[in-house]
Write an enzyme that holds these catalytic residues in place. Structure first.
Site, PDB file in Angstrom:
ATOM      1  N   GLY A 159     145.314   6.289 -30.047  1.00 38.84           N
ATOM      2  CA  GLY A 159     145.078   7.250 -31.077  1.00 38.84           C
ATOM      3  C   GLY A 159     143.644   8.002 -30.943  1.00 38.84           C
ATOM      4  O   GLY A 159     142.569   8.065 -32.025  1.00 38.84           O
ATOM      5  N   SER A 206     142.966  11.150 -30.435  1.00 40.45           N
ATOM      6  CA  SER A 206     143.096  12.592 -30.619  1.00 40.45           C
ATOM      7  C   SER A 206     142.305  13.018 -31.861  1.00 40.45           C
ATOM      8  O   SER A 206     142.157  14.252 -32.220  1.00 40.45           O
ATOM      9  CB  SER A 206     144.459  13.074 -30.871  1.00 40.45           C
ATOM     10  OG  SER A 206     145.263  12.530 -31.995  1.00 40.45           O
ATOM     11  N   ASN A 220     143.371   1.451 -31.019  1.00 40.85           N
ATOM     12  CA  ASN A 220     143.022   1.950 -32.147  1.00 40.85           C
ATOM     13  C   ASN A 220     144.235   2.985 -32.928  1.00 40.85           C
ATOM     14  O   ASN A 220     143.989   3.022 -34.181  1.00 40.85           O
ATOM     15  CB  ASN A 220     141.629   2.883 -31.900  1.00 40.85           C
ATOM     16  CG  ASN A 220     141.560   3.941 -33.070  1.00 40.85           C
ATOM     17  OD1 ASN A 220     140.790   3.472 -33.834  1.00 40.85           O
ATOM     18  ND2 ASN A 220     141.807   5.091 -33.001  1.00 40.85           N
ATOM     19  N   SER A 240     140.751  -3.663 -45.681  1.00 40.96           N
ATOM     20  CA  SER A 240     141.775  -4.097 -46.383  1.00 40.96           C
ATOM     21  C   SER A 240     142.243  -5.600 -46.036  1.00 40.96           C
ATOM     22  O   SER A 240     142.853  -6.196 -47.034  1.00 40.96           O
ATOM     23  CB  SER A 240     143.075  -3.190 -46.305  1.00 40.96           C
ATOM     24  OG  SER A 240     143.737  -3.033 -44.995  1.00 40.96           O
ATOM     25  N   TYR A 251     150.426  -3.062 -45.027  1.00 40.58           N
ATOM     26  CA  TYR A 251     149.436  -2.675 -44.167  1.00 40.58           C
ATOM     27  C   TYR A 251     148.191  -3.629 -43.995  1.00 40.58           C
ATOM     28  O   TYR A 251     147.977  -3.888 -42.676  1.00 40.58           O
ATOM     29  CB  TYR A 251     148.933  -1.404 -44.749  1.00 40.58           C
ATOM     30  CG  TYR A 251     147.767  -0.687 -43.820  1.00 40.58           C
ATOM     31  CD1 TYR A 251     148.106   0.128 -42.920  1.00 40.58           C
ATOM     32  CD2 TYR A 251     146.321  -0.982 -44.059  1.00 40.58           C
ATOM     33  CE1 TYR A 251     146.805   0.965 -42.141  1.00 40.58           C
ATOM     34  CE2 TYR A 251     145.283  -0.335 -43.497  1.00 40.58           C
ATOM     35  CZ  TYR A 251     145.805   0.651 -42.352  1.00 40.58           C
ATOM     36  OH  TYR A 251     144.689   1.139 -41.472  1.00 40.58           O
ATOM     37  N   LYS A 287     147.370  -5.744 -40.555  1.00 38.41           N
ATOM     38  CA  LYS A 287     145.831  -5.438 -39.917  1.00 38.41           C
ATOM     39  C   LYS A 287     145.345  -7.119 -39.883  1.00 38.41           C
ATOM     40  O   LYS A 287     144.881  -7.262 -38.961  1.00 38.41           O
ATOM     41  CB  LYS A 287     145.055  -4.881 -40.804  1.00 38.41           C
ATOM     42  CG  LYS A 287     145.416  -3.183 -40.642  1.00 38.41           C
ATOM     43  CD  LYS A 287     145.181  -2.845 -39.123  1.00 38.41           C
ATOM     44  CE  LYS A 287     145.272  -1.255 -39.059  1.00 38.41           C
ATOM     45  NZ  LYS A 287     144.995  -0.633 -37.769  1.00 38.41           N
TER      46      LYS A 287
END
Length: 252
Positions: A8, A10, A92, A144, A157, A161
């Protein structure tokens, strides 16, 4: 020269981590999903910082493609740096899709599970032989999963995580015989492209989140990227199995 893989990479936190690693003298392999142009923008930013980078495509939700991605990484290491391994892996890459519990579909649940937990698990497994003894792994999680507030819409989510935070501890234990450190970074609200670039589309979201943050603003990618780069580096050589919230005191 130490070399890191940053998934991730970019945009957002991943790009910042790549650039800040480069400023510390690291070479970087960054991954992108969908936009090769953004991946190449990160390569240019790393080169401006003084080192070399390679951008490769990777869909974390497609574990069947990991062997081919690993082959490409091995080739890039040899061709660009004359190397056979990496000093750090930064898990990531991610995806954010929110829905109230009652409206969450199996499709959404499975999609997020593949990208946020299954992907990092099996990517790390695939690359463990390439990570040098004494190296580092950093997993990007989320506040979160660590905050006392359970915000509606984040049940899947945040749960995944949270699973990555637990996985961090088990990785740290199992990889310790090789001196590989494993830590997690939990960003708070941060101005990234997640959520379909929500902060750009809805700038009014930032003010109430800043009001709930002790340091008075939302996070920027460089706030988190600096912490990731520090955890990869030797200055954090005695830190492992930790989940560090990088949120400016969100919900403090």
């Amino acid at each position: 020269m130490p070399i890191a893989i940053v998934t991730g990479g970019s945009s957002g936190i991943g790009r910042s981590a790549a650039v800040q690693l480069a400023e510390r003298g690291w070479g970087v392999i960054v991954t992108y999903t969908g936009s090769r142009e953004r991946g190449l923008e990160t390569v240019a930013a790393v080169e401006k910082a003084g080192t070399q980078a390679v951008a490769l495509p990777l869909d974390l939700g497609r574990t069947e493609e990991f062997p081919e991605f690993k082959r490409q990484v091995v080739a890039a290491l040899a061709d660009t740096w004359g190397a056979t391994g990496v000093a750090a892996l930064v898990n990531n890459g991610g995806r954010a899709r929110m829905a109230p519990f009652a409206d969450t579909t199996e499709e959404l649940f499975d999609d997020l599970t593949r990208v946020l937990l299954k992907g990092p698990y099996f990517l790390t497994q695939a690359f463990l032989p390439l990570i040098e003894d004494g190296g580092a792994i950093v997993n990007t999680t989320s506040s979160s999963a660590t905050s006392s507030e359970a915000a509606p819409g984040y049940s899947v989510y945040a749960s995944l995580k949270g699973g990555l935070i637990v996985l961090t501890r088990f990785m740290a234990k199992e990889f310790s015989d090789r001196g590989i450190r494993v830590n997690a970074i939990a960003p708070g609200p941060t101005r990234t492209r997640l959520g379909d670039n929500a902060f750009e589309r809805f700038p009014e979201l930032a003010a109430p989140l800043a009001d709930d943050t002790a340091l008075g603003r939302i996070g920027e990618p460089d706030d988190v990227g600096a912490a990731i780069a520090a955890l990869c580096s030797d200055e954090s050589r005695w830190i492992t199995a930790q989940s560090i919230e990088v949120s400016g005191g969100y919900k403090l």
